[in-house]
Design an enzyme around this catalytic site. Structure first.
Site, PDB file in Angstrom:
ATOM      1  N   HIS A  11       0.835  -1.207   0.000  1.00 52.26           N
ATOM      2  CA  HIS A  11       0.000   0.000   0.000  1.00 52.26           C
ATOM      3  C   HIS A  11       0.864   1.249   0.000  1.00 52.26           C
ATOM      4  O   HIS A  11       2.088   1.202   0.184  1.00 52.26           O
ATOM      5  CB  HIS A  11      -0.946  -0.001   1.199  1.00 52.26           C
ATOM      6  CG  HIS A  11      -0.249  -0.011   2.530  1.00 52.26           C
ATOM      7  ND1 HIS A  11       0.320   1.119   3.091  1.00 52.26           N
ATOM      8  CD2 HIS A  11      -0.011  -1.031   3.405  1.00 52.26           C
ATOM      9  CE1 HIS A  11       0.859   0.804   4.256  1.00 52.26           C
ATOM     10  NE2 HIS A  11       0.681  -0.498   4.474  1.00 52.26           N
ATOM     11  N   CYS A  41       2.993  -5.025   6.566  1.00 52.75           N
ATOM     12  CA  CYS A  41       2.750  -4.642   5.176  1.00 52.75           C
ATOM     13  C   CYS A  41       4.002  -4.066   4.521  1.00 52.75           C
ATOM     14  O   CYS A  41       4.971  -3.736   5.187  1.00 52.75           O
ATOM     15  CB  CYS A  41       1.626  -3.613   5.097  1.00 52.75           C
ATOM     16  SG  CYS A  41       0.019  -4.258   5.611  1.00 52.75           S
TER      17      CYS A  41
END
Length: 197
Positions: free
Chosen positions: A157, A173
């Protein structure tokens, strides 16, 4: 009006010093640069030197649906298009610690422009002051776009906090600059293969 001998000496010293700096040979002026380069730590040198382009063949059997390789050690994300004509290399953020890091093969399962974010129960235990939900926008930790992976809670992301890129800063992440995730978002599809090493 009388001049203080100390003021005259300081003025003369300043002028002489300035003349010496201006007249110094280029080699002498580079000494400061050489000293600064020596101060770069070995780990920084490794990170700089390992951020390089790679070929896909050692990591994937084919480029079917395109391929994303995330190299945790060099903090870099590599992308190859399905036809092999497009290759991209992006600096990334990585998980804070080894126990938060996942390695292996997965794929993009969902793509979301303007994602919302909710921390996991483990994240809230570690950071009880965090909000339970953050809508899309400039305060969202997922930035402008998110690629959801086959592993629950793991994503590639964007981030609005550009200081995080190139650092250990996530809870699992992989983060990219918003301009880079927007480009990667446009290049990938659901089914793009992903490998974290």
């Amino acid at each position: 009006m009388t001049h203080s001998p100390l003021k005259s000496l300081n003025r003369r010293g300043f002028i002489a010093g300035a003349a010496a700096v201006i007249g110094a040979p280029a080699l002498a002026q580079n000494v400061g640069t050489i000293e600064m380069e020596r101060e770069i730590t070995q780990s920084q040198r490794r990170n700089i030197s390992s951020f390089r382009s790679l070929t896909w063949q050692p990591y994937f059997k084919s480029l079917r649906n395109g391929a994303v390789l995330v190299d945790i050690d060099s903090r870099a994300l590599h992308f190859w298009s399905a036809d092999g004509r497009t290759y991209k290399l992006y600096p990334s953020s990585i998980p804070l610690s080894e126990d938060l890091t996942r390695r292996g093969r997965t794929s993009v399962t969902r793509k979301v422009a303007g994602p919302s974010w909710s921390p996991t129960a483990n994240m809230l235990r570690r950071n009880p002051d965090w909000p339970k939900y953050v809508p899309p926008g400039p305060d969202n930790p997922l930035g402008t776009h998110a690629l959801y992976l086959g592993w629950k809670y793991y994503r590639i992301h964007g981030t609005h906090d550009t200081r995080k890129i190139g650092r250990k800063s996530s809870s699992g992440c992989i983060g990219l600059y918003n301009r880079h995730i927007a480009e990667l978002f446009s290049l990938t599809r659901v089914g793009t293969q992903v490998l974290l090493i």
